[in-house]
Design a protein around this motif. Sequence first.
Motif, PDB file in Angstrom:
ATOM      1  N   LEU A 143       1.252   5.099  -5.994  1.00  0.00           N
ATOM      2  CA  LEU A 143       0.208   5.260  -4.894  1.00  0.00           C
ATOM      3  C   LEU A 143      -0.989   6.210  -4.889  1.00  0.00           C
ATOM      4  CD1 LEU A 143       2.871   5.452  -1.965  1.00  0.00           C
ATOM      5  CD2 LEU A 143       1.843   3.382  -2.753  1.00  0.00           C
ATOM      6  N   SER A 144      -2.050   6.197  -4.354  1.00  0.00           N
ATOM      7  CA  SER A 144      -2.939   7.289  -4.324  1.00  0.00           C
ATOM      8  C   SER A 144      -2.763   8.359  -4.048  1.00  0.00           C
ATOM      9  CB  SER A 144      -4.197   6.691  -3.565  1.00  0.00           C
ATOM     10  OG  SER A 144      -5.051   7.680  -3.404  1.00  0.00           O
ATOM     11  N   ARG A 145      -2.962   9.472  -4.539  1.00  0.00           N
ATOM     12  CA  ARG A 145      -2.462  10.917  -4.186  1.00  0.00           C
ATOM     13  C   ARG A 145      -3.632  11.510  -3.578  1.00  0.00           C
ATOM     14  NH1 ARG A 145       2.315  12.161  -5.426  1.00  0.00           N
ATOM     15  NH2 ARG A 145       3.489  11.419  -7.048  1.00  0.00           N
ATOM     16  N   LYS A 146      -4.978  10.947  -3.685  1.00  0.00           N
ATOM     17  CA  LYS A 146      -6.088  11.567  -3.175  1.00  0.00           C
ATOM     18  C   LYS A 146      -6.306  11.176  -1.739  1.00  0.00           C
ATOM     19  CE  LYS A 146      -8.698  10.915  -7.519  1.00  0.00           C
ATOM     20  NZ  LYS A 146      -9.775  10.241  -8.221  1.00  0.00           N
ATOM     21  N   VAL A 147      -6.028   9.909  -1.363  1.00  0.00           N
ATOM     22  CA  VAL A 147      -5.906   9.317  -0.016  1.00  0.00           C
ATOM     23  C   VAL A 147      -5.003   8.725   0.403  1.00  0.00           C
ATOM     24  CG1 VAL A 147      -8.508   9.722   0.457  1.00  0.00           C
ATOM     25  CG2 VAL A 147      -7.644   7.912  -0.312  1.00  0.00           C
ATOM     26  N   LYS A 148      -4.352   8.710   1.737  1.00  0.00           N
ATOM     27  CA  LYS A 148      -3.411   7.842   2.115  1.00  0.00           C
ATOM     28  C   LYS A 148      -3.931   6.333   2.340  1.00  0.00           C
ATOM     29  CE  LYS A 148      -0.656   6.290   6.092  1.00  0.00           C
ATOM     30  NZ  LYS A 148      -0.647   6.772   7.406  1.00  0.00           N
TER      31      LYS A 148
ATOM     32  N   ILE B 133      -0.837   1.762   1.264  1.00  0.00           N
ATOM     33  CA  ILE B 133      -0.121   1.973   2.851  1.00  0.00           C
ATOM     34  C   ILE B 133      -1.463   2.319   3.475  1.00  0.00           C
ATOM     35  CG2 ILE B 133       1.328   2.927   4.490  1.00  0.00           C
ATOM     36  CD1 ILE B 133       2.953   3.590   1.878  1.00  0.00           C
ATOM     37  N   ASP B 134      -2.023   1.500   4.302  1.00  0.00           N
ATOM     38  CA  ASP B 134      -3.073   1.560   5.367  1.00  0.00           C
ATOM     39  C   ASP B 134      -2.906   0.785   6.447  1.00  0.00           C
ATOM     40  OD1 ASP B 134      -5.734   1.480   6.276  1.00  0.00           O
ATOM     41  OD2 ASP B 134      -6.575   1.280   4.533  1.00  0.00           O
ATOM     42  N   ALA B 135      -2.874   1.683   7.475  1.00  0.00           N
ATOM     43  CA  ALA B 135      -2.461   1.096   8.849  1.00  0.00           C
ATOM     44  C   ALA B 135      -3.807   0.495   9.446  1.00  0.00           C
ATOM     45  CB  ALA B 135      -1.983   2.395   9.822  1.00  0.00           C
ATOM     46  N   ASP B 136      -5.032   0.570   8.703  1.00  0.00           N
ATOM     47  CA  ASP B 136      -5.993   0.061   9.560  1.00  0.00           C
ATOM     48  C   ASP B 136      -6.468  -1.382   9.030  1.00  0.00           C
ATOM     49  OD1 ASP B 136      -6.597   2.295  11.080  1.00  0.00           O
ATOM     50  OD2 ASP B 136      -7.681   3.032   9.533  1.00  0.00           O
ATOM     51  N   ILE B 137      -5.996  -1.924   7.821  1.00  0.00           N
ATOM     52  CA  ILE B 137      -6.176  -3.159   7.311  1.00  0.00           C
ATOM     53  C   ILE B 137      -6.047  -4.218   8.311  1.00  0.00           C
ATOM     54  CG2 ILE B 137      -5.428  -4.761   5.461  1.00  0.00           C
ATOM     55  CD1 ILE B 137      -5.172  -2.256   3.407  1.00  0.00           C
TER      56      ILE B 137
ATOM     57  N   TRP C 233       5.213   7.970   7.272  1.00  0.00           N
ATOM     58  CA  TRP C 233       6.454   8.450   6.775  1.00  0.00           C
ATOM     59  C   TRP C 233       6.610   7.563   5.428  1.00  0.00           C
ATOM     60  CZ3 TRP C 233      10.645   5.234   6.073  1.00  0.00           C
ATOM     61  CH2 TRP C 233      11.927   5.860   5.729  1.00  0.00           C
ATOM     62  N   LEU C 234       6.364   6.440   5.569  1.00  0.00           N
ATOM     63  CA  LEU C 234       6.567   5.389   4.299  1.00  0.00           C
ATOM     64  C   LEU C 234       5.896   5.952   3.046  1.00  0.00           C
ATOM     65  CD1 LEU C 234       8.313   2.877   3.098  1.00  0.00           C
ATOM     66  CD2 LEU C 234       6.104   1.632   3.985  1.00  0.00           C
ATOM     67  N   TYR C 235       4.697   6.351   3.176  1.00  0.00           N
ATOM     68  CA  TYR C 235       3.807   6.852   2.342  1.00  0.00           C
ATOM     69  C   TYR C 235       4.372   8.003   1.364  1.00  0.00           C
ATOM     70  CZ  TYR C 235      -0.216   9.156   0.213  1.00  0.00           C
ATOM     71  OH  TYR C 235      -1.150   9.929  -0.787  1.00  0.00           O
ATOM     72  N   GLU C 236       4.899   9.123   2.531  1.00  0.00           N
ATOM     73  CA  GLU C 236       5.412  10.452   1.819  1.00  0.00           C
ATOM     74  C   GLU C 236       6.673  10.085   1.379  1.00  0.00           C
ATOM     75  OE1 GLU C 236       5.588  12.757   5.355  1.00  0.00           O
ATOM     76  OE2 GLU C 236       3.357  13.335   5.496  1.00  0.00           O
ATOM     77  N   ASN C 237       7.333   9.051   1.427  1.00  0.00           N
ATOM     78  CA  ASN C 237       8.661   8.788   0.868  1.00  0.00           C
ATOM     79  C   ASN C 237       8.327   8.099  -0.551  1.00  0.00           C
ATOM     80  OD1 ASN C 237      11.498   9.634   2.337  1.00  0.00           O
ATOM     81  ND2 ASN C 237       9.759   9.137   3.865  1.00  0.00           N
ATOM     82  N   MET C 238       7.475   7.133  -0.213  1.00  0.00           N
ATOM     83  CA  MET C 238       7.226   6.301  -1.665  1.00  0.00           C
ATOM     84  C   MET C 238       6.475   7.184  -2.522  1.00  0.00           C
ATOM     85  SD  MET C 238       6.244   2.532   0.002  1.00  0.00           S
ATOM     86  CE  MET C 238       6.876   1.467  -1.387  1.00  0.00           C
TER      87      MET C 238
END
Length: 143
Positions: free
Chosen positions: A32-37, A69-73, A19-24
Amino acid sequence: MSFNIDFLVVGSRKCGTTWLYENMLSHREICLSRKVKQSNYFGRFYNKPLKWYSRNFEPSHKDCVFGEIDADIITFSGSAGFIFQTNPNTKIIIILRDPVQMFESSYLHSLRKGDVTDSPENTWENDKRFINEVSYGTLVKPF
């Protein structure tokens, strides 16, 4: 090669990072990268060159801050050290969620994907990845 990431948003799965990625993405001062989140550069692909990572970003943006924005880091051991070694001025934003709600959401997501088939109670008792992803003290401490 010189490329600095200004900020990283880290958190666990199901904490609102998509959600944050899509809004930012729509903010003109944030690149932000448009290739990959999630590039996984600071986790799974830490051994890739910085040039590989920088290709995820538009080179024409000069008046913006670069972020990912990376939830895995947060789950990769050593990622905090690698981030600060790459750029010590990177700002870290950590997104967390109520642990009970986090487990419920993560469990249902895993159930839909077919990754779990057991009850929530048995899954909590027997599948340590669910406990690990809400062990926020351990996950956040390196940052």
